[in-house]
Each structure stands twice: as C-alpha cells, then as structure tokens.
Design a protein around this motif. Structure first.
Motif, PDB file in Angstrom:
ATOM      1  N   LEU A 155       0.837  -1.204   0.000  1.00 43.61           N
ATOM      2  CA  LEU A 155       0.000   0.000   0.000  1.00 43.61           C
ATOM      3  C   LEU A 155       0.873   1.256   0.000  1.00 43.61           C
ATOM      4  O   LEU A 155       0.579   2.234  -0.693  1.00 43.61           O
ATOM      5  CB  LEU A 155      -0.937  -0.003   1.204  1.00 43.61           C
ATOM      6  CG  LEU A 155      -2.151  -0.935   1.119  1.00 43.61           C
ATOM      7  CD1 LEU A 155      -2.935  -0.897   2.424  1.00 43.61           C
ATOM      8  CD2 LEU A 155      -3.057  -0.538  -0.049  1.00 43.61           C
ATOM      9  N   LEU A 156       1.958   1.228   0.789  1.00 41.83           N
ATOM     10  CA  LEU A 156       2.887   2.352   0.785  1.00 41.83           C
ATOM     11  C   LEU A 156       3.571   2.490  -0.575  1.00 41.83           C
ATOM     12  O   LEU A 156       3.805   3.607  -1.057  1.00 41.83           O
ATOM     13  CB  LEU A 156       3.941   2.167   1.886  1.00 41.83           C
ATOM     14  CG  LEU A 156       3.445   2.296   3.334  1.00 41.83           C
ATOM     15  CD1 LEU A 156       4.579   1.968   4.306  1.00 41.83           C
ATOM     16  CD2 LEU A 156       2.911   3.705   3.597  1.00 41.83           C
ATOM     17  N   ALA A 157       3.883   1.354  -1.206  1.00 43.29           N
ATOM     18  CA  ALA A 157       4.497   1.395  -2.535  1.00 43.29           C
ATOM     19  C   ALA A 157       3.528   1.954  -3.570  1.00 43.29           C
ATOM     20  O   ALA A 157       3.942   2.640  -4.511  1.00 43.29           O
ATOM     21  CB  ALA A 157       4.955  -0.005  -2.939  1.00 43.29           C
ATOM     22  N   ALA A 158       2.231   1.670  -3.403  1.00 37.04           N
ATOM     23  CA  ALA A 158       1.229   2.239  -4.312  1.00 37.04           C
ATOM     24  C   ALA A 158       1.190   3.758  -4.187  1.00 37.04           C
ATOM     25  O   ALA A 158       1.111   4.486  -5.192  1.00 37.04           O
ATOM     26  CB  ALA A 158      -0.151   1.644  -4.011  1.00 37.04           C
ATOM     27  N   LEU A 159       1.280   4.259  -2.949  1.00 40.56           N
ATOM     28  CA  LEU A 159       1.335   5.711  -2.735  1.00 40.56           C
ATOM     29  C   LEU A 159       2.608   6.292  -3.338  1.00 40.56           C
ATOM     30  O   LEU A 159       2.580   7.367  -3.955  1.00 40.56           O
ATOM     31  CB  LEU A 159       1.274   6.021  -1.238  1.00 40.56           C
ATOM     32  CG  LEU A 159      -0.079   5.835  -0.547  1.00 40.56           C
ATOM     33  CD1 LEU A 159       0.054   6.057   0.955  1.00 40.56           C
ATOM     34  CD2 LEU A 159      -1.118   6.789  -1.136  1.00 40.56           C
ATOM     35  N   ALA A 160       3.732   5.604  -3.163  1.00 44.57           N
ATOM     36  CA  ALA A 160       4.993   6.071  -3.738  1.00 44.57           C
ATOM     37  C   ALA A 160       4.905   6.158  -5.257  1.00 44.57           C
ATOM     38  O   ALA A 160       5.429   7.099  -5.866  1.00 44.57           O
ATOM     39  CB  ALA A 160       6.131   5.131  -3.328  1.00 44.57           C
ATOM     40  N   SER A 161       4.223   5.207  -5.881  1.00 46.84           N
ATOM     41  CA  SER A 161       4.046   5.241  -7.337  1.00 46.84           C
ATOM     42  C   SER A 161       3.261   6.470  -7.770  1.00 46.84           C
ATOM     43  O   SER A 161       3.576   7.102  -8.779  1.00 46.84           O
ATOM     44  CB  SER A 161       3.331   3.965  -7.812  1.00 46.84           C
ATOM     45  OG  SER A 161       4.052   2.808  -7.452  1.00 46.84           O
ATOM     46  N   CYS A 162       2.243   6.802  -6.998  1.00 42.11           N
ATOM     47  CA  CYS A 162       1.422   7.980  -7.339  1.00 42.11           C
ATOM     48  C   CYS A 162       2.189   9.283  -7.154  1.00 42.11           C
ATOM     49  O   CYS A 162       1.920  10.273  -7.845  1.00 42.11           O
ATOM     50  CB  CYS A 162       0.160   7.989  -6.485  1.00 42.11           C
ATOM     51  SG  CYS A 162      -0.973   6.614  -6.800  1.00 42.11           S
ATOM     52  N   PHE A 163       3.146   9.297  -6.219  1.00 47.09           N
ATOM     53  CA  PHE A 163       3.897  10.521  -5.919  1.00 47.09           C
ATOM     54  C   PHE A 163       5.131  10.690  -6.790  1.00 47.09           C
ATOM     55  O   PHE A 163       5.864  11.677  -6.618  1.00 47.09           O
ATOM     56  CB  PHE A 163       4.292  10.557  -4.447  1.00 47.09           C
ATOM     57  CG  PHE A 163       3.168  10.946  -3.524  1.00 47.09           C
ATOM     58  CD1 PHE A 163       2.556  12.185  -3.640  1.00 47.09           C
ATOM     59  CD2 PHE A 163       2.702  10.064  -2.557  1.00 47.09           C
ATOM     60  CE1 PHE A 163       1.520  12.545  -2.797  1.00 47.09           C
ATOM     61  CE2 PHE A 163       1.666  10.413  -1.714  1.00 47.09           C
ATOM     62  CZ  PHE A 163       1.061  11.657  -1.836  1.00 47.09           C
ATOM     63  N   LEU A 164       5.402   9.769  -7.687  1.00 46.45           N
ATOM     64  CA  LEU A 164       6.531   9.952  -8.593  1.00 46.45           C
ATOM     65  C   LEU A 164       6.359  11.252  -9.373  1.00 46.45           C
ATOM     66  O   LEU A 164       5.258  11.540  -9.860  1.00 46.45           O
ATOM     67  CB  LEU A 164       6.638   8.768  -9.557  1.00 46.45           C
ATOM     68  CG  LEU A 164       7.200   7.466  -8.970  1.00 46.45           C
ATOM     69  CD1 LEU A 164       6.984   6.310  -9.932  1.00 46.45           C
ATOM     70  CD2 LEU A 164       8.681   7.613  -8.647  1.00 46.45           C
ATOM     71  N   PRO A 165       7.405  12.055  -9.519  1.00 46.83           N
ATOM     72  CA  PRO A 165       7.260  13.411 -10.085  1.00 46.83           C
ATOM     73  C   PRO A 165       6.834  13.450 -11.544  1.00 46.83           C
ATOM     74  O   PRO A 165       6.301  14.466 -11.991  1.00 46.83           O
ATOM     75  CB  PRO A 165       8.660  14.024  -9.923  1.00 46.83           C
ATOM     76  CG  PRO A 165       9.330  13.201  -8.892  1.00 46.83           C
ATOM     77  CD  PRO A 165       8.770  11.831  -9.019  1.00 46.83           C
TER      78      PRO A 165
END
Length: 548
Positions: A499-509
C-alpha cells in the motif's frame, strides 16, 4: 539595380524534393518538398528529384539548419527486423537469469540430502546469491554508463557463464558457496540488457516490448523445471548446472552482432559510430534515415551517483528505490508463503496449529518429488496472466497508475487471506497476487529506463535492482520466521508495504507515458521530446544546433 533584378528573373528556380522522410519539420514532412525561392522570381520552372541520402548539389543548395537527435532517428526508423533480433537476444539474457534463479529452489534440497547439510547452510546457499547480486548491481550500472552498455552486459554475461559452469565441479560445500556467490555477482549485471534494449526501441513499442521480455523470464523458469525433471534423476545436479548455462552460452556467441547504444555513443562524443549504428538499423529495417545533421550531446560525466540526487531526480530516485524494494520483498515473500500455505491447507490452519515440541533433526531431508516439480511449474505459470494484464493497461493508464494498481491488487488479495478460505480460493488468491506483483515488477522495468537520462540510465537501473535484492534478502525473515509467530502479522506487513508502494508510485514526479528518452541531464523537464501520439505525426523540432 534594375539590370541586376532582370538577371535574377532569368535564373531558374529549382524545387528540391527529398524522397526520404524528414524527422525535423511538420510542414516539410507533409509536403515532402523544400523550395529555394527568391522574392519576385517566378517559381515552378524546374524540379530536380534527389535519391534518398543524396546530397543537394552545391550550386543550388543553401546552408540548412535541419538537425535531428537519436530519438528522432529511432522513431523515424521504427520497429523492424533489427528490433526483433534484439528482442530474442535480450530474451536469452533474461531466460538465463531466470534459470539461474530458479535453480536455487532445486539445488538447495538436493545438496541438503546429498551432502547432509544443516538447514542454515542450505539457506545460506540461497542468500549468498542475493548478496552477490545486491553488491554488484550498482557496479554493473556504473560500468555500463562509463564504458558502454554492450561492454557491461558482455562482461557480466561471460562472468556468469564462467562461474556457473565452474560451480558444477565444486568438490565441497565451501567451494559451491563461493562460486554461487560469484554467479550472483554476475547476474547483477543482466538487468542492463533492458537499458540497451530500451534505447533502441521506438516510443510506441517500448512498453510492450519490455513487458514481453517477462515472457522469456517465465519460459526460463518453466524450462528449468522441465530440465530438472529429466536431468536430476539420471545425470544429477552437476549436469543440471552445466545445461542451465546454455542460454548464457548462446548469448555470448551472438554478442558479436550486438551494437553499442547510439545514445551512449552520442553522449560520449562518438558521433560517427552513432550514425553508423543508426544507418545499420535503417538498412536492416528497410527504412530511410532522417535528413540533416545529428546533434552531438553535451559531454557529461557518466555513471556518477551524485547525478541520481540532483534536484530533478532526488525524489524520483528515493521513491523508485522503495518501489523496487517493495516489489522484490513482496514477490519473493509470496513465493515462500505459497509453499507454507499449501502445506498447511489455509491461513487458519497455520494460525491454529500447535507446534509439536518434538526434537527435529536439522539434517532430515526429502528429495524433490514429481509432485513438487509440478507445483513449481504451476506456480510459475501464474505469471503469464500478469504480463498480459500489465501489457493491456500500461499504455492506457500510464506507468505510475499501472504500478499503483498492481500494488493495490496484491494488498487486497493479501488482506482476503485473513478469511478462512478453502484450498481452491486460496490458490486463486495467491495466483492473482503473484500475477499482479510480477506485472508491477515489469512496469517498474519499463518506467526506470524511461525516467533517467542517458548519462545515468544504467546506474539508475542498477541501483534500483540493488534495492530489490535487499528486499529479497529480508523477506525470508518475514515469510518464514515471523510466520511461525503470527500469520496475520506477516500478511499485514506485506499488505502494508505494498500500500505504501502504491502511494509512492502515485507521488513519482513525472509520468513517462508518451515521453521520449531523455538524452541529457542538463535539459529542463519541459524540453524532453513529446510523444507523437499527442501531436499526430509531427516531430518536435530542435534548431539549437550542435552542442560542441
């Protein structure tokens, strides 16, 4: 003055029609013509058609500022015979990588019984391969950025081939431990094949082609299991190690055909070699080369770790490291969990069963049976649907959303395992989870080479691959050690991580869908070539001239 004007009117106006397609100007591409006209002079008297590649006659031609980049040439040449050959060659490298990884699950129980190894030594035999991969990934990336993609890939493949065959002759445990660690060191450079592969692919085909390389990975794992079924009973594990090196041997033999990346050659100032490579690809594909002058990129320091942490790439690097860590942590964790859950029947059986306080000899062993090999085979086949699903959505949703979706589906399936489901539903959930986490892994392989510039592309991919190996090293302590204490806590760790990795994917610049590969780290974000899908058939034009 009037006499001069009269003489000018007597001169013929020559219209040049170039048979090759220009990759520089939308207007020129539409008309296919370049006209040289003088104001007040009649036009359309003569037409001279030039063959493809022919120079404009000096008596007629004016100096031109028409230029093109490697990206333009790759797009103009398109996908053809050259890329098909490159796909097979890259696929061989991936197939070899998969076989060397799959052999761990076959070799470990065999040596456990044959050499009467304790459990901790069997586990160490697997861990040392991941340690080798983790320690070498960044080094191979640095070599590929400093000395060329082809150079780094060839050395890593030959290294893996040499120590892979040598490990078949290991007389004792300590020898095979060291040799398999050196094999892992070489395998750490195999992902650089994706860097070289991506730099020769046109934008529209890039995502699909890189994803389809996963098919070779799946074929490699299946082939290794089938090979073990026939080889292990009769010839033994030593011949299995030798025969498993066949794809590496084929790659090493065919390496003479492999060209160096034209993007790397331009960045390193070798313009002539880059043009020769592009002309070779155009000839093999039967496509015309773009007209004009190839832009020479600014000379840069290549393969420097500090370049991954410039203001443009700092957050991208950190987020990608976590995404790659989570991918490997969850993927290999699920592989280990599958065996435990299948043996128990379901999650509730694991959580409710009482561990018998019986002394168990760590030397007790069982050889792999035909049923065990079939379980390995069916588990591996579950990755094919993941590739197909990712292939279908990655150019529709984009790279970032595809990775996020894969992580979310994996987390959802992990949470559903909290319910006491039957064997059939358990199998279905595990297969769906593995399909999507393997698809997310491949989406990361698509995104990472696209987001970094040529100067740091191999290093960026290498460091990300190294972080993935860290995840693979840690996950046995969760999937096996923590599982004995609490199955629910184990599932919660994997679900929460994804779930944290999914958020990290969305926050990629940046989203790399429809975006050309960036050549230089000195260019601003808005200067990368925009995909042709957004602008019809036009091509971004650059009149900046050579950067010498």
């Amino acid at each position: 003055m009037e006499e001069d004007l009269f003489q000018l009117r007597q001169l013929p106006v020559v219209k040049f029609r170039r048979t090759g397609e220009s990759a520089r100007s939308e207007d020129d591409t539409a008309s296919g013509e370049h006209e040289v006209q003088i104001e007040g002079v009649r036009a359309g008297l003569e037409a001279v058609e030039l063959d493809d590649g022919a120079a404009v006659p000096k008596e007629f031609a004016n100096p031109t500022d028409d230029t093109f980049m490697v990206e333009d040439a790759v797009e103009a040449i398109g996908f053809g015979k050259f890329q098909w050959k490159l796909s097979v060659l890259t696929g061989l490298a991936w197939m070899a990588d998969a076989m060397e990884m799959m052999i761990l699950s076959i070799l470990a129980p065999q040596l456990h019984c044959e050499w009467r190894l304790p459990s901790w030594q069997v586990a160490l035999l697997t861990s040392v391969v991941f340690v080798g991969m983790m320690s070498s990934s960044t080094l191979w990336g640095n070599i590929s950025d400093q000395y060329g993609r082809k150079t780094g890939l060839k050395i890593s493949v030959l290294w893996t081939l040499y120590y892979g065959i040598l490990s078949a002759f290991a007389p004792v445990y300590s020898w095979i431990l060291v040799l398999r660690g050196l094999v892992g060191f070489g395998i750490g450079g195999v992902p650089q094949s994706v860097t070289l592969y991506a730099e020769f692919l046109p934008m529209k085909a890039r995502a699909k082609c890189i994803l389809l390389i996963e098919v070779f990975w799946a074929i490699g794992t299946v082939f290794e299991v089938v090979l073990a079924v026939f080889v292990m009973p009769s010839l033994g594990w030593r011949w299995l190690l030798i025969l498993s090196a066949v794809p590496l041997l084929l790659f090493a033999v065919l390496c003479f055909w492999l060209p160096e990346s034209a993007r790397y050659d331009v960045l390193s100032g070798n313009q002539e070699k880059a043009i020769a490579t592009l002309k070779r690809i155009a000839t093999e594909n039967g496509a015309p080369m773009p007209l004009g002058k190839l832009i020479i990129s600014r000379q840069e320091d290549r393969g420097k770790m500090r370049d991954l942490f410039t203001p443009h790439f700092r957050w991208t690097t950190l987020l990608l490291w976590f995404i790659w860590f989570s991918n490997a942590f969850s993927y290999y964790g699920l592989v280990l969990l599958t065996t435990e859950l299948f043996q128990a029947g379901d999650v509730c059986s694991i959580s409710s069963r009482k561990k018998a306080v019986e002394a168990k000899c760590s030397l007790a062993c069982e050889y792999l049976s035909e049923e065990d090999y079939m379980d390995l085979l069916w588990t591996t086949l579950s990755e094919f649907p993941g590739v197909l699903v990712t292939l279908w959505i990655i150019d529709r949703l984009g790279r970032k959303k595809t990775m996020a979706l894969c992580f979310v589906v994996f987390s959802f399936c992990s949470l559903l395992l909290f319910i006491c489901v039957g064997r059939t539903m358990l199998t279905l959930l595990l297969f769906i989870a593995r399909a999507f986490i393997s698809g997310g892994f491949q989406a990361a392989y698509v995104y990472t080479p696209e987001v970094y510039p040529t100067a740091t592309r191999a290093l960026g991919l290498g460091t990300c691959s190294g972080m993935a190996r860290v995840g693979a090293l840690i996950t046995p302590f969760i999937a096996q050690v923590m599982l004995e204490s609490s199955v629910y806590l184990t599932l919660a760790v994997y679900s929460g991580c994804c779930l944290l990795a999914a958020l990290a994917s969305c926050f990629l610049p940046i989203e790399t869908k429809g975006r050309g590969l960036q050549e230089s780290s000195h260019r601003e974000w808005g200067q990368e070539m925009v995909g042709r899908g957004a602008h019809g058939t036009g091509v971004a034009r650059s009149n900046s001239g050579s950067q010498e």
